[in-house]
Scaffold this active site. Structure first.
Site: not given
Ligand SMILES: Nc1ncnc2c1ncn2[C@@H]1O[C@H](COP(=O)(O)OP(=O)(O)O)[C@@H](O)[C@H]1O
Ligand SMILES: O=P(O)(O)OC[C@H]1O[C@](O)(COP(=O)(O)O)[C@@H](O)[C@@H]1O
Ligand SMILES: [Mg+2]
Length: 479
Positions: A206, A232-234, A333, A392
């Site tokens: 994001t 980020t839960v991670d 994981e 969970m």
């Molecule tokens: N490099 C990037 N450039 C633009 N948008 C991105 C990029 N990486 C991820 N996104 C967008 O950000 C949003 C969330 O990304 P995601 O990786 O699923 O979760 P998180 O932000 O929790 O790591 C999604 O809509 C995805 O398309």
């Molecule tokens: O919600 P999904 O698409 O099943 O993805 C699960 C993944 O989401 C996570 O919670 C991390 O999510 P984010 O990248 O959105 O922070 C990981 O721990 C897990 O691998």
């Protein structure tokens, strides 16, 4: 509200922006983007908190551009002056003068990526904070992540009454999604809907998206501030101390570890195996291990392990079983991914956001454990109880500590945006809330440092093998 004339002095709007401190200092604040970087003749107004009956702004209440937080607070004095030179970030908090007139604000809030405890609390606090602190009345929730700007349901109008009890619910009432990042259409929608404040709550992906939106806003010279609130839960986002929701997830993980321990203790040669989230980082597994004290081995992506041979996992487990009659393993994981056989298609599989799709380490490890026992210890009783709490640990409301964090981070974001800052992220650095350029947060990653004291502490409470030291000696060499 009348604009403030620009006269020299501490109240001069130019002081809202990073300046050279009046006293010489070795500390240089990391520059923070501001709307005035790409727009001229901005107006400034007194902060409405001046007349808020709940606040009595006194000396030190408003944060000045000279208030900074250093990223490194531990110094080796023998290194001399160089020790003090670490990045310093502008402190979050209310500014004496604001740039947005509350009546002209049209705020949009969006949640993207996976769930994290506290998302609803942050949304609630943004709405209540904008409304109560600054008198903003036009606040919208963009639904279902980035794609919600241009697709699906129209943004939902939010007010304090509507969000009143959202903090009690897990998940995000605005709904979230992965993928769907169409830069042009997102920024077009921002313009069409006349949003001028964008609050993006999400993880590393994001934030990378937010950088692109921020750059496009600047390219088009739009009067729009964008800010990121890291979720980020991670706990895989760098620069900040940790994300909200992380502690809640660690707390939730205890239930799974306790159950695994009970099951393992109640069997002959019982192994309790718990898989916890952590796509490419082992923070949840590590903290859950340290807080539980029942874990005998913590497997994380940052410390590649191997199964057979001297110094390997199975040799260690056999020792545990002989000594204690049982063992508990926590596996993140993302650990062991290089050992799990996969098809060519599985090797390149990605989710909608482009994140690698992992194979399930839990069932794989359970099956490897059984094969090992059948092969090397056939005839002796053996039990593996596998617990996968998966969602969970994150699909719950934030605990008390994380709830407070959610309020502070939401209010920090509001104060920064109202002051005209943009392209920044709010988050705790050494316990104090700071503003960090979103670009920096998007590029930083937080991984477990297996060379530091915390990992040594894990190894000392678990007595698990030093896989790094022994790597190459087992039949599954670390990679
Ligand atoms: N490099 C990037 N450039 C633009 N948008 C991105 C990029 N990486 C991820 N996104 C967008 O950000 C949003 C969330 O990304 P995601 O990786 O699923 O979760 P998180 O932000 O929790 O790591 C999604 O809509 C995805 O398309
Ligand atoms: O919600 P999904 O698409 O099943 O993805 C699960 C993944 O989401 C996570 O919670 C991390 O999510 P984010 O990248 O959105 O922070 C990981 O721990 C897990 O691998
Ligand atoms: Mg992510």
């Amino acid at each position: 509200m009348d604009p403030i004339p620009t006269t020299p002095g501490e109240d001069n709007p130019s002081h809202l922006h990073p300046t050279t401190p009046s006293t010489p200092s070795t500390i240089t604040p990391v520059p923070l983007p501001h709307l005035s970087d790409h727009l001229s003749n901005l107006a400034y107004y007194p902060n409405p908190l001046d007349s808020n009956p709940n606040y009595h702004p006194s000396d030190g209440f408003y944060i000045s551009p000279h208030d900074v937080i250093q990223s490194h607070i531990l110094h080796d004095l023998s290194a001399g002056a160089a020790a003090a030179a670490s990045p310093a970030y502008h402190r979050a908090g209310p500014r004496r003068q604001i740039h947005f007139q509350p009546s002209e604000v049209v705020a949009a809030i969006v949640t993207c990526g996976g769930l994290c405890p506290g998302l609803n609390t942050v949304i609630r606090e943004l709405v209540v904070g904008l409304w109560e602190l600054y008198g903003v009345r036009r606040i919208y929730g963009v639904t279902a992540g980035y794609r919600g700007f241009y697709d699906g349901e129209a943004p939902v109008k939010l007010d304090p009454k509507m969000v009143n009890d959202w903090h009690k619910k897990g998940g995000t009432s605005l709904v979230t999604s992965r993928g769907g990042f169409d830069l042009g259409r997102i920024v077009d929608a921002i313009v069409d809907r006349e949003f001028n404040q964008i609050y993006v709550i999400g993880g590393d992906g994001t934030m990378r998206g937010a950088v692109k939106i921020f750059n496009e806003i600047r390219r088009r010279k739009l009067h729009v501030s964008i800010t990121g609130i890291p979720k980020t839960v991670d706990n895989d986002i760098g620069v900040i101390d940790r994300s909200f929701g992380f502690h809640t997830a660690v707390e939730m993980a205890q239930q799974a570890i306790n159950a695994a321990h009970v099951e393992a203790e109640s069997a002959v040669n019982g192994i309790g195996l718990v898989k916890l989230m952590g796509r490419s980082t082992g923070h949840i597994a590590l903290y859950a291990t340290l807080s539980s004290r029942d874990v005998d081995c913590c497997l994380i992506p940052e410390d590649p392990f191997y199964l057979y041979g001297e110094g390997g996992l199975f040799e260690f487990l056999y020792k545990c079983l002989k000594q204690n009659g049982h063992a508990v393993i926590v596996v993140a994981e993302g650990a062991g991914q290089d050992m799990i056989p996969r098809s060519p298609a599985q090797k390149v599989e990605r989710d909608e956001s482009g994140n690698p799709v992992f194979l399930d380490v839990g069932p794989w490890l359970k099956s490897e454990l059984k094969s090992w026992w059948d092969r090397d210890h056939a005839g002796e009783l053996f039990t593996v109880k596998y617990i996968d709490p998966t969602y969970m640990i994150r699909a719950v409301p934030a605990n008390a500590t994380d709830s407070l964090y959610c309020t502070l981070v939401a209010h920090s974001a509001i104060h920064g945006v109202m002051a005209g800052y943009t392209g920044f992220v709010s988050g705790p650095i050494n316990g104090n809330y700071a503003y960090i350029p979103v670009q920096e947060v998007a590029e930083a990653k937080s991984v477990v440092n297996t060379k530091d004291h915390t990992w040594a502490w894990v190894r000392s409470v678990t007595s698990q093998p030093d896989f790094g030291k022994n790597s190459g000696r087992g039949s599954f060499g670390s990679v």
